[in-house]
Design an enzyme around this catalytic site. Sequence first.
Site, mmCIF file in Angstrom:
data_model
loop_
_atom_site.group_PDB
_atom_site.id
_atom_site.type_symbol
_atom_site.label_atom_id
_atom_site.label_comp_id
_atom_site.label_asym_id
_atom_site.label_seq_id
_atom_site.Cartn_x
_atom_site.Cartn_y
_atom_site.Cartn_z
ATOM 1 N N ASN A 3 0.847 -0.959 0.609
ATOM 2 C CA ASN A 3 0.247 -0.033 -0.243
ATOM 3 C C ASN A 3 0.244 1.473 -0.004
ATOM 4 O O ASN A 3 1.966 0.941 -0.348
ATOM 5 C CB ASN A 3 -0.865 -0.239 1.221
ATOM 6 C CG ASN A 3 -0.209 -0.323 2.731
ATOM 7 O OD1 ASN A 3 0.482 0.949 3.208
ATOM 8 N ND2 ASN A 3 -0.519 -0.745 3.261
ATOM 9 N N LYS A 28 8.084 -17.864 -10.904
ATOM 10 C CA LYS A 28 7.107 -16.456 -11.276
ATOM 11 C C LYS A 28 5.839 -17.130 -12.158
ATOM 12 O O LYS A 28 6.289 -17.945 -12.958
ATOM 13 C CB LYS A 28 8.557 -15.678 -11.883
ATOM 14 C CG LYS A 28 7.436 -14.638 -12.119
ATOM 15 C CD LYS A 28 8.310 -13.896 -13.426
ATOM 16 C CE LYS A 28 8.282 -12.725 -13.765
ATOM 17 N NZ LYS A 28 8.155 -12.030 -15.527
ATOM 18 N N PRO A 63 -3.037 -11.581 11.693
ATOM 19 C CA PRO A 63 -3.431 -11.513 12.631
ATOM 20 C C PRO A 63 -3.819 -9.382 12.869
ATOM 21 O O PRO A 63 -2.338 -8.977 11.739
ATOM 22 C CB PRO A 63 -1.918 -11.707 12.935
ATOM 23 C CG PRO A 63 -0.969 -12.420 11.956
ATOM 24 C CD PRO A 63 -2.143 -12.286 11.200
ATOM 25 N N ASP A 64 -4.615 -9.521 13.116
ATOM 26 C CA ASP A 64 -4.492 -8.150 13.544
ATOM 27 C C ASP A 64 -3.162 -7.696 14.899
ATOM 28 O O ASP A 64 -3.480 -8.067 16.116
ATOM 29 C CB ASP A 64 -5.846 -8.033 14.080
ATOM 30 C CG ASP A 64 -6.584 -6.437 14.455
ATOM 31 O OD1 ASP A 64 -5.394 -5.543 14.686
ATOM 32 O OD2 ASP A 64 -7.092 -6.009 14.234
ATOM 33 N N PHE A 92 -4.057 4.116 15.072
ATOM 34 C CA PHE A 92 -3.927 4.945 13.899
ATOM 35 C C PHE A 92 -5.300 4.968 13.308
ATOM 36 O O PHE A 92 -4.637 2.716 13.227
ATOM 37 C CB PHE A 92 -2.219 5.236 13.550
ATOM 38 C CG PHE A 92 -1.658 6.012 13.594
ATOM 39 C CD1 PHE A 92 -1.226 6.367 14.880
ATOM 40 C CD2 PHE A 92 -1.709 7.295 13.285
ATOM 41 C CE1 PHE A 92 -0.463 6.602 15.058
ATOM 42 C CE2 PHE A 92 -1.532 8.400 13.620
ATOM 43 C CZ PHE A 92 -0.178 8.413 14.780
ATOM 44 N N LYS A 135 -11.151 -2.594 18.505
ATOM 45 C CA LYS A 135 -9.387 -3.348 18.511
ATOM 46 C C LYS A 135 -9.259 -3.133 20.570
ATOM 47 O O LYS A 135 -8.390 -3.758 21.171
ATOM 48 C CB LYS A 135 -8.516 -2.299 17.948
ATOM 49 C CG LYS A 135 -8.569 -2.377 16.359
ATOM 50 C CD LYS A 135 -7.583 -2.833 15.934
ATOM 51 C CE LYS A 135 -8.279 -2.558 14.470
ATOM 52 N NZ LYS A 135 -7.080 -3.210 13.697
HETATM 53 N N1 CTP Z 1 -4.410 -2.682 12.451
HETATM 54 C C1 CTP Z 1 -2.877 -4.100 12.678
HETATM 55 N N2 CTP Z 1 -2.506 -5.339 11.949
HETATM 56 C C2 CTP Z 1 -3.377 -5.421 11.265
HETATM 57 C C3 CTP Z 1 -4.266 -4.343 11.372
HETATM 58 C C4 CTP Z 1 -4.383 -3.361 11.701
HETATM 59 O O1 CTP Z 1 -1.949 -3.912 14.072
HETATM 60 N N3 CTP Z 1 -3.489 -6.737 11.028
HETATM 61 C C5 CTP Z 1 -3.305 -1.020 12.721
HETATM 62 C C6 CTP Z 1 -2.550 -0.666 12.612
HETATM 63 O O2 CTP Z 1 -1.452 -0.424 12.557
HETATM 64 C C7 CTP Z 1 -3.702 0.670 12.877
HETATM 65 C C8 CTP Z 1 -5.021 0.195 13.061
HETATM 66 O O3 CTP Z 1 -5.055 -1.323 13.469
HETATM 67 O O4 CTP Z 1 -3.480 0.721 14.235
HETATM 68 C C9 CTP Z 1 -5.730 0.409 12.565
HETATM 69 O O5 CTP Z 1 -5.298 -0.300 10.976
HETATM 70 P P1 CTP Z 1 -6.712 -0.297 9.565
HETATM 71 O O6 CTP Z 1 -6.033 -0.798 8.634
HETATM 72 O O7 CTP Z 1 -7.315 1.396 9.449
HETATM 73 O O8 CTP Z 1 -7.501 -1.256 10.180
HETATM 74 P P2 CTP Z 1 -9.131 -1.788 9.790
HETATM 75 O O9 CTP Z 1 -8.684 -3.435 11.241
HETATM 76 O O10 CTP Z 1 -7.757 -2.819 8.931
HETATM 77 O O11 CTP Z 1 -9.674 -1.543 9.773
HETATM 78 P P3 CTP Z 1 -10.518 -1.301 8.147
HETATM 79 O O12 CTP Z 1 -9.672 -2.072 6.949
HETATM 80 O O13 CTP Z 1 -11.321 -1.954 7.593
HETATM 81 O O14 CTP Z 1 -10.644 -0.169 7.923
#
Ligand code: CTP
Length: 404
Positions: free
Chosen positions: A212, A291, A309-310, A327, A345
Amino acid sequence: MATAELAGKHLVLGMTGGIACYKIAELTRLLVKGGATVQVVMTEAATQFITPVTMQALSGRPVYTSQWDGRVPNNMAHIDLSREADAIVIAPASTDFLAKLAHGMADDLLSTLCVARDCPLLVVPAMNRQMWQNPATQRNVTQLRGDGVDVLGPDSGPQACGETGDGRMLEAAATYEAIAAFFAPKLLAGRRVLLTAGPTFEPLDPVRGITNRSSGKMGFALARAAQQAGADVHLVAGPVALDTPWGVIREDVQTAQQMHDAVMRSVADADIFIGVAAVADWRVDHVSEHKIKKTADRALPSFSFVENPDILASVAKLAHPPFAVGFAAESGDLDVHAEEKRLRKNVPLLIGNLGPLTFGLDDNEIILYEAGGVTRLPRADKQTLARALIAEIAKRLPDTSLIR
Ligand code: CTP
């Protein structure tokens, strides 16, 4: 470097004889750009390496070299020049000058200024490795530290004399960083901060992948501000083209899973976790070993995805989580999405910004979401915002994090 982060600071920049004098031209430029007033004082030896004319042009002020300079009306240059100083910085600091300082000698303008000062003294040594390792030099440096003098560096590496080792002066940019850190309020002294920054890269095959547009600038600015605020900082960074902030420990990763694992290995030691990274939500379940080639019938490739994983949620779920800050970069409806995300979260503080519109830019506008309500920080460059944000985080640290 942020614009004007040294605004209002008066520095006496004392130069002594050494080839590293060439670095001080750049250092002066950085200090002036940072907003400081720079009064250059040179020893006789320093003028053999770079001219006072150069230093005057860069600092925008007359340069002083002699105790007997008739331009000082009361003839007390050694008192007048440092009267308003917030610090004296000696760069480069030669072997001889360190020895003079350690013994309180005052036989020229600069050494007399140092003895007569009423402000902190920072020295930036620059010398050949043998001179640095000499027991007398080491004794003098120990003495100076004991006297409360800040010793910045030295660096290690190739030297002007052709040898390699300890003793070379920090680069101008690193010296600037150390001076800026010296002046920053130590709001996070003794704290350990773990951050994620940048994008992640999820491979599809050995040459392609999904990523991204996060530049990492905000996360790196926060790491720098936390370090300057006195914290031990560990930065887990996705693929970005940014220099590591001075004094920060950096760990590079590619994928969300690697970022997650790196965070989980270190989080037990952290008082504060700040998830700034734009982490990929999904990865392909099977990365092609080779590839992916076009086929004769031009069939389009298809991929199936699994969820990553989140990281932030995993940190917040720990039995004894650090103060966790998230963030949210949204392209619209920031208030709704940010607060929803904070609750989902389970973090005490979530920083919202119109991220997709500011990726890669130096300016940003951020809003703090927390149980007590919403706080808007004025639009500013990312470095200024980072400092403001670190101050906001420091204010909110629960007492329990003191005893983690
Ligand atoms: N984040 C994380 N791990 C992930 C996705 C997100 O730690 N797999 C953290 C980011 O570093 C940020 C926060 O979660 O601090 C929000 O990230 P964002 O991408 O906006 O949230 P998502 O849960 O992915 O929500 P969406 O994509 O549905 O907007």
